[in-house]
Design a protein around this motif. Sequence first.
Motif, PDB file in Angstrom:
ATOM      1  N   GLY A  18       7.390   1.250   6.990  1.00 57.01           N
ATOM      2  CA  GLY A  18       6.792   0.811   5.737  1.00 57.01           C
ATOM      3  C   GLY A  18       7.269  -0.586   5.416  1.00 57.01           C
ATOM      4  O   GLY A  18       8.309  -1.030   5.910  1.00 57.01           O
ATOM      5  N   HIS A  19       6.531  -1.299   4.610  1.00 57.40           N
ATOM      6  CA  HIS A  19       6.945  -2.647   4.233  1.00 57.40           C
ATOM      7  C   HIS A  19       6.473  -2.978   2.819  1.00 57.40           C
ATOM      8  O   HIS A  19       5.593  -2.307   2.270  1.00 57.40           O
ATOM      9  CB  HIS A  19       6.392  -3.686   5.214  1.00 57.40           C
ATOM     10  N   TYR A  20       7.076  -4.000   2.271  1.00 61.09           N
ATOM     11  CA  TYR A  20       6.673  -4.482   0.947  1.00 61.09           C
ATOM     12  C   TYR A  20       6.822  -5.993   0.909  1.00 61.09           C
ATOM     13  O   TYR A  20       7.847  -6.540   1.327  1.00 61.09           O
ATOM     14  CB  TYR A  20       7.535  -3.867  -0.156  1.00 61.09           C
ATOM     15  N   ARG A  21       5.770  -6.664   0.417  1.00 62.09           N
ATOM     16  CA  ARG A  21       5.825  -8.100   0.159  1.00 62.09           C
ATOM     17  C   ARG A  21       5.470  -8.335  -1.309  1.00 62.09           C
ATOM     18  O   ARG A  21       4.481  -7.782  -1.810  1.00 62.09           O
ATOM     19  CB  ARG A  21       4.851  -8.860   1.058  1.00 62.09           C
ATOM     20  N   PRO A  22       6.255  -9.150  -2.008  1.00 61.21           N
ATOM     21  CA  PRO A  22       5.932  -9.429  -3.415  1.00 61.21           C
ATOM     22  C   PRO A  22       4.527 -10.027  -3.552  1.00 61.21           C
ATOM     23  O   PRO A  22       4.000 -10.638  -2.608  1.00 61.21           O
ATOM     24  CB  PRO A  22       7.007 -10.448  -3.823  1.00 61.21           C
ATOM     25  N   THR A  23       3.952  -9.853  -4.714  1.00 64.83           N
ATOM     26  CA  THR A  23       2.592 -10.349  -4.932  1.00 64.83           C
ATOM     27  C   THR A  23       2.539 -11.858  -5.155  1.00 64.83           C
ATOM     28  O   THR A  23       1.477 -12.466  -5.032  1.00 64.83           O
ATOM     29  CB  THR A  23       1.963  -9.653  -6.157  1.00 64.83           C
ATOM     30  N   ASN A  24       3.676 -12.461  -5.440  1.00 62.73           N
ATOM     31  CA  ASN A  24       3.731 -13.889  -5.753  1.00 62.73           C
ATOM     32  C   ASN A  24       3.701 -14.718  -4.468  1.00 62.73           C
ATOM     33  O   ASN A  24       4.712 -14.840  -3.775  1.00 62.73           O
ATOM     34  CB  ASN A  24       4.993 -14.192  -6.566  1.00 62.73           C
ATOM     35  N   GLN A  67      10.103   0.300  -2.636  1.00 61.87           N
ATOM     36  CA  GLN A  67       8.697   0.259  -2.248  1.00 61.87           C
ATOM     37  C   GLN A  67       8.524   0.454  -0.745  1.00 61.87           C
ATOM     38  O   GLN A  67       7.706   1.261  -0.285  1.00 61.87           O
ATOM     39  CB  GLN A  67       8.092  -1.089  -2.666  1.00 61.87           C
ATOM     40  N   ALA A  68       9.316  -0.274   0.052  1.00 60.90           N
ATOM     41  CA  ALA A  68       9.205  -0.157   1.503  1.00 60.90           C
ATOM     42  C   ALA A  68       9.641   1.223   1.976  1.00 60.90           C
ATOM     43  O   ALA A  68       9.013   1.826   2.861  1.00 60.90           O
ATOM     44  CB  ALA A  68      10.041  -1.240   2.176  1.00 60.90           C
ATOM     45  N   ILE A 147      16.437   0.721   5.546  1.00 61.65           N
ATOM     46  CA  ILE A 147      15.643  -0.272   4.822  1.00 61.65           C
ATOM     47  C   ILE A 147      16.344  -1.620   4.909  1.00 61.65           C
ATOM     48  O   ILE A 147      17.562  -1.704   4.728  1.00 61.65           O
ATOM     49  CB  ILE A 147      15.474   0.097   3.336  1.00 61.65           C
ATOM     50  N   ALA A 148      15.583  -2.657   5.190  1.00 64.42           N
ATOM     51  CA  ALA A 148      16.097  -4.027   5.099  1.00 64.42           C
ATOM     52  C   ALA A 148      15.353  -4.717   3.971  1.00 64.42           C
ATOM     53  O   ALA A 148      14.118  -4.753   3.967  1.00 64.42           O
ATOM     54  CB  ALA A 148      15.897  -4.776   6.409  1.00 64.42           C
ATOM     55  N   SER A 149      16.094  -5.230   3.003  1.00 61.75           N
ATOM     56  CA  SER A 149      15.478  -5.839   1.829  1.00 61.75           C
ATOM     57  C   SER A 149      16.238  -7.108   1.456  1.00 61.75           C
ATOM     58  O   SER A 149      17.465  -7.087   1.369  1.00 61.75           O
ATOM     59  CB  SER A 149      15.489  -4.849   0.650  1.00 61.75           C
ATOM     60  N   GLY A 170      11.205  -9.959   0.659  1.00 62.82           N
ATOM     61  CA  GLY A 170      10.426  -8.839   1.159  1.00 62.82           C
ATOM     62  C   GLY A 170      11.326  -7.745   1.692  1.00 62.82           C
ATOM     63  O   GLY A 170      12.553  -7.865   1.699  1.00 62.82           O
ATOM     64  N   ALA A 171      10.697  -6.667   2.141  1.00 68.85           N
ATOM     65  CA  ALA A 171      11.447  -5.519   2.637  1.00 68.85           C
ATOM     66  C   ALA A 171      10.649  -4.784   3.710  1.00 68.85           C
ATOM     67  O   ALA A 171       9.413  -4.791   3.695  1.00 68.85           O
ATOM     68  CB  ALA A 171      11.779  -4.555   1.500  1.00 68.85           C
ATOM     69  N   GLY A 172      11.379  -4.183   4.637  1.00 68.51           N
ATOM     70  CA  GLY A 172      10.780  -3.342   5.658  1.00 68.51           C
ATOM     71  C   GLY A 172      11.654  -2.118   5.865  1.00 68.51           C
ATOM     72  O   GLY A 172      12.873  -2.182   5.650  1.00 68.51           O
TER      73      GLY A 172
END
Length: 321
Positions: A18-24, A67-68, A147-149, A170-172
């Motif tokens: 899973g991953h997460y990138r900020p919306t900005n 999130q990730a 998780i890496a954030s 970001g995070a993965g």
Amino acid sequence: MTLSLTTGPAGTRILGLGHYRPTNVVTNHDLIARGVDTDDAWIKSRVGIAERRWADPDETVVDMAEQAGSKALAASGVSPEDVDLVIVATCTMPTPVPGAAPNVATRLGIDSPGAYDVNSGCSGFVYAVNAASAAVLTGQARHALVIASERFSGWLDMADRSTCIILGDGAGAAVVGPSDSPGFGPVVWGSDGAQYDTVTIDEQSRFFRQEGQAVYRWATGEMAPVALEACERAGVAIEDIAAFVPHQANLRIIDALARRIGLPNAVVARDIETSGNTSAATIPLALSRMVERGEVPSGAPVLLLGFGAGLAFAGQVVLAP
């Protein structure tokens, strides 16, 4: 006296990502508008970045990790009740205490797991995922969430164009669990502590600092043999590597390493172009996005190569979930 040891499964593998990138989204032109002395062509030619993501002011390392991690759990099909260990790789928590992992675990509904942080800079995910694999292999955990954030936007000197243009947030995440056969090849890791101060957070200013040329020479000169040894130890021919996911430090480094290793059939991660350098998060973030786009088949061998602050490094072949 002889102590009893627990035993685990025959192998381990990554069950979901899973991953997460900020919306900005912060483009190169946005940096110029903020007064950074640079231009779009210079940034793309030097580091290959067109845009990066920066967290909102109230968005934290733990928020992004949650999130990730949630997405990785959903992708793996593993419930929070079946996770016994949570490891967070990060070097950008605002304070050294408390760590991120216990907080993230609680937010995700994981009850009383082992929980700790790993700070090994840009190679942190590979170190952390190996610790998770070892815990499952030895019966210490049924499943582990890694998780890496990173949130580098809070550590940037906007007057230093050599660093503020590179870093992003970001995070993965990955869920590691049991397998009937090995899904992780042997890790090849090490460090060059004689150059420990080439990547630092300045004690006085609290800004990120890097000796870019020194890191570039070290990475392009020393990391290809590490990658080749990881393939050899795993018993995987270079021709069979389906994807190469190095730390997303600089596009010139990535391309130089890919040429030196020789990867005729591999898709090469170039996530840095739109995510920037997110340190420990670059490898799982890039791999998760590649899997999501269907670029890496399930069960295919993937070459991971982390390197950076410390200077520490870790290379390994894993099977894609």
